[in-house]
Design a protein around this motif. Structure first.
Motif, PDB file in Angstrom:
ATOM      1  N   LEU A  50       0.823  -1.215   0.000  1.00  0.00           N
ATOM      2  CA  LEU A  50       0.000   0.000   0.000  1.00  0.00           C
ATOM      3  C   LEU A  50       0.853   1.260   0.000  1.00  0.00           C
ATOM      4  CD1 LEU A  50      -2.939  -1.024   2.341  1.00  0.00           C
ATOM      5  CD2 LEU A  50      -2.982  -0.710  -0.128  1.00  0.00           C
ATOM      6  N   GLN A  51       1.945   1.278   0.768  1.00  0.00           N
ATOM      7  CA  GLN A  51       2.817   2.454   0.776  1.00  0.00           C
ATOM      8  C   GLN A  51       3.434   2.688  -0.596  1.00  0.00           C
ATOM      9  OE1 GLN A  51       5.713   2.334   3.908  1.00  0.00           O
ATOM     10  NE2 GLN A  51       4.178   2.494   5.517  1.00  0.00           N
ATOM     11  N   ALA A  52       3.914   1.618  -1.231  1.00  0.00           N
ATOM     12  CA  ALA A  52       4.505   1.757  -2.562  1.00  0.00           C
ATOM     13  C   ALA A  52       3.456   2.201  -3.577  1.00  0.00           C
ATOM     14  CB  ALA A  52       5.141   0.429  -2.996  1.00  0.00           C
ATOM     15  N   ALA A  53       2.250   1.651  -3.472  1.00  0.00           N
ATOM     16  CA  ALA A  53       1.180   2.005  -4.415  1.00  0.00           C
ATOM     17  C   ALA A  53       0.763   3.466  -4.264  1.00  0.00           C
ATOM     18  CB  ALA A  53      -0.024   1.084  -4.218  1.00  0.00           C
ATOM     19  N   ILE A  54       0.578   3.921  -3.037  1.00  0.00           N
ATOM     20  CA  ILE A  54       0.160   5.308  -2.816  1.00  0.00           C
ATOM     21  C   ILE A  54       1.267   6.269  -3.229  1.00  0.00           C
ATOM     22  CG2 ILE A  54      -0.450   7.009  -1.046  1.00  0.00           C
ATOM     23  CD1 ILE A  54      -1.893   4.668   0.422  1.00  0.00           C
ATOM     24  N   ALA A  55       2.503   5.963  -2.838  1.00  0.00           N
ATOM     25  CA  ALA A  55       3.623   6.826  -3.215  1.00  0.00           C
ATOM     26  C   ALA A  55       3.784   6.864  -4.733  1.00  0.00           C
ATOM     27  CB  ALA A  55       4.916   6.338  -2.547  1.00  0.00           C
ATOM     28  N   GLY A  56       3.684   5.715  -5.393  1.00  0.00           N
ATOM     29  CA  GLY A  56       3.786   5.661  -6.851  1.00  0.00           C
ATOM     30  C   GLY A  56       2.681   6.450  -7.529  1.00  0.00           C
ATOM     31  N   PHE A  57       1.465   6.341  -7.016  1.00  0.00           N
ATOM     32  CA  PHE A  57       0.337   7.091  -7.568  1.00  0.00           C
ATOM     33  C   PHE A  57       0.579   8.592  -7.459  1.00  0.00           C
ATOM     34  CE2 PHE A  57      -3.607   9.405  -6.782  1.00  0.00           C
ATOM     35  CZ  PHE A  57      -4.325   9.111  -7.931  1.00  0.00           C
ATOM     36  N   LEU A  58       0.988   9.041  -6.271  1.00  0.00           N
ATOM     37  CA  LEU A  58       1.230  10.474  -6.075  1.00  0.00           C
ATOM     38  C   LEU A  58       2.350  10.986  -6.979  1.00  0.00           C
ATOM     39  CD1 LEU A  58       0.861  10.680  -2.187  1.00  0.00           C
ATOM     40  CD2 LEU A  58      -0.732  11.548  -3.924  1.00  0.00           C
ATOM     41  N   MET A  59       3.394  10.186  -7.137  1.00  0.00           N
ATOM     42  CA  MET A  59       4.496  10.593  -8.010  1.00  0.00           C
ATOM     43  C   MET A  59       4.022  10.681  -9.462  1.00  0.00           C
ATOM     44  SD  MET A  59       7.634   8.489  -6.239  1.00  0.00           S
ATOM     45  CE  MET A  59       8.705   8.737  -7.628  1.00  0.00           C
ATOM     46  N   GLN A  60       3.212   9.714  -9.903  1.00  0.00           N
ATOM     47  CA  GLN A  60       2.688   9.736 -11.271  1.00  0.00           C
ATOM     48  C   GLN A  60       1.795  10.939 -11.514  1.00  0.00           C
ATOM     49  OE1 GLN A  60       0.676   6.014 -11.847  1.00  0.00           O
ATOM     50  NE2 GLN A  60       2.569   4.864 -12.154  1.00  0.00           N
ATOM     51  N   LYS A  61       1.136  11.412 -10.463  1.00  0.00           N
ATOM     52  CA  LYS A  61       0.239  12.563 -10.589  1.00  0.00           C
ATOM     53  C   LYS A  61       0.985  13.889 -10.434  1.00  0.00           C
ATOM     54  CE  LYS A  61      -3.334  10.152 -11.400  1.00  0.00           C
ATOM     55  NZ  LYS A  61      -3.847  10.093 -12.745  1.00  0.00           N
ATOM     56  N   GLY A  62       2.314  13.830 -10.334  1.00  0.00           N
ATOM     57  CA  GLY A  62       3.116  15.041 -10.336  1.00  0.00           C
ATOM     58  C   GLY A  62       3.515  15.584  -8.984  1.00  0.00           C
ATOM     59  N   PHE A  63       3.171  14.902  -7.905  1.00  0.00           N
ATOM     60  CA  PHE A  63       3.579  15.361  -6.581  1.00  0.00           C
ATOM     61  C   PHE A  63       5.057  15.052  -6.410  1.00  0.00           C
ATOM     62  CE2 PHE A  63       4.077  14.980  -1.978  1.00  0.00           C
ATOM     63  CZ  PHE A  63       3.492  16.146  -1.556  1.00  0.00           C
ATOM     64  N   GLN A  64       5.853  16.072  -6.189  1.00  0.00           N
ATOM     65  CA  GLN A  64       7.294  15.890  -6.061  1.00  0.00           C
ATOM     66  C   GLN A  64       7.738  16.240  -4.648  1.00  0.00           C
ATOM     67  OE1 GLN A  64       9.126  18.158  -9.148  1.00  0.00           O
ATOM     68  NE2 GLN A  64       8.277  16.886 -10.767  1.00  0.00           N
ATOM     69  N   ASN A  65       8.335  15.266  -3.997  1.00  0.00           N
ATOM     70  CA  ASN A  65       8.791  15.430  -2.630  1.00  0.00           C
ATOM     71  C   ASN A  65       9.896  14.404  -2.402  1.00  0.00           C
ATOM     72  OD1 ASN A  65       8.663  14.398   0.275  1.00  0.00           O
ATOM     73  ND2 ASN A  65       7.509  16.315   0.437  1.00  0.00           N
ATOM     74  N   ARG A  66      11.024  14.853  -1.882  1.00  0.00           N
ATOM     75  CA  ARG A  66      12.172  13.962  -1.688  1.00  0.00           C
ATOM     76  C   ARG A  66      11.833  12.791  -0.754  1.00  0.00           C
ATOM     77  NH1 ARG A  66      18.136  15.880  -1.428  1.00  0.00           N
ATOM     78  NH2 ARG A  66      19.169  13.911  -1.058  1.00  0.00           N
ATOM     79  N   ASP A  67      11.109  13.075   0.334  1.00  0.00           N
ATOM     80  CA  ASP A  67      10.749  12.001   1.273  1.00  0.00           C
ATOM     81  C   ASP A  67       9.823  10.973   0.628  1.00  0.00           C
ATOM     82  OD1 ASP A  67      12.267  13.058   3.383  1.00  0.00           O
ATOM     83  OD2 ASP A  67      10.619  14.361   4.004  1.00  0.00           O
ATOM     84  N   LEU A  68       8.905  11.444  -0.209  1.00  0.00           N
ATOM     85  CA  LEU A  68       8.002  10.546  -0.923  1.00  0.00           C
ATOM     86  C   LEU A  68       8.787   9.654  -1.887  1.00  0.00           C
ATOM     87  CD1 LEU A  68       5.077   9.684  -1.597  1.00  0.00           C
ATOM     88  CD2 LEU A  68       5.093  11.465  -3.338  1.00  0.00           C
ATOM     89  N   THR A  69       9.733  10.249  -2.591  1.00  0.00           N
ATOM     90  CA  THR A  69      10.571   9.478  -3.514  1.00  0.00           C
ATOM     91  C   THR A  69      11.370   8.424  -2.763  1.00  0.00           C
ATOM     92  OG1 THR A  69      10.729  11.390  -4.977  1.00  0.00           O
ATOM     93  CG2 THR A  69      12.362   9.651  -5.289  1.00  0.00           C
ATOM     94  N   ARG A  70      11.934   8.802  -1.630  1.00  0.00           N
ATOM     95  CA  ARG A  70      12.691   7.843  -0.816  1.00  0.00           C
ATOM     96  C   ARG A  70      11.796   6.704  -0.333  1.00  0.00           C
ATOM     97  NH1 ARG A  70      16.807  11.173   3.120  1.00  0.00           N
ATOM     98  NH2 ARG A  70      18.191  11.866   1.458  1.00  0.00           N
ATOM     99  N   LEU A  71      10.593   7.039   0.102  1.00  0.00           N
ATOM    100  CA  LEU A  71       9.651   6.017   0.555  1.00  0.00           C
ATOM    101  C   LEU A  71       9.314   5.050  -0.578  1.00  0.00           C
ATOM    102  CD1 LEU A  71       7.749   4.907   2.769  1.00  0.00           C
ATOM    103  CD2 LEU A  71       6.016   6.469   1.895  1.00  0.00           C
TER     104      LEU A  71
END
Length: 83
Positions: A50-71
């Motif tokens: 779930l963490q990988a799926a949510i983080a991947g979704f947010l990244m695909q939608k253009g949300f850019q955050n270093r902590d999110l990328t690391r997660l």
């Protein structure tokens, strides 16, 4: 059907990160697929998926955050990033 494990995976959760739990309903087909995946890949659990799926979704939608990328990368490749 056996329930998935609800223990927190220490590899996924960083000690300095705050963990927030939430309850969500999954369609039965999605829950079965996740259960089968976890059975075939013991280094994954439902939290990591779930963490990988949510983080991947947010990244695909253009949300850019270093902590999110690391997660996201940490979950996908079983890595722990330290500051």
């Amino acid at each position: 059907m056996q329930d998935l494990n609800f223990d927190v995976n220490p590899i996924v959760s960083n000690q300095k990160d705050e963990v927030i739990s939430f309850k969500c309903e999954l369609q039965e087909n999605l829950q079965k697929a996740m259960k089968e995946f976890v059975e075939k890949h013991p280094n994954w659990d439902q939290y990591r998926i779930l963490q990988a799926a949510i983080a991947g979704f947010l990244m695909q939608k253009g949300f850019q955050n270093r902590d999110l990328t690391r997660l996201y990368i940490g979950n996908m490749f079983s890595m722990n990033f330290k500051d």
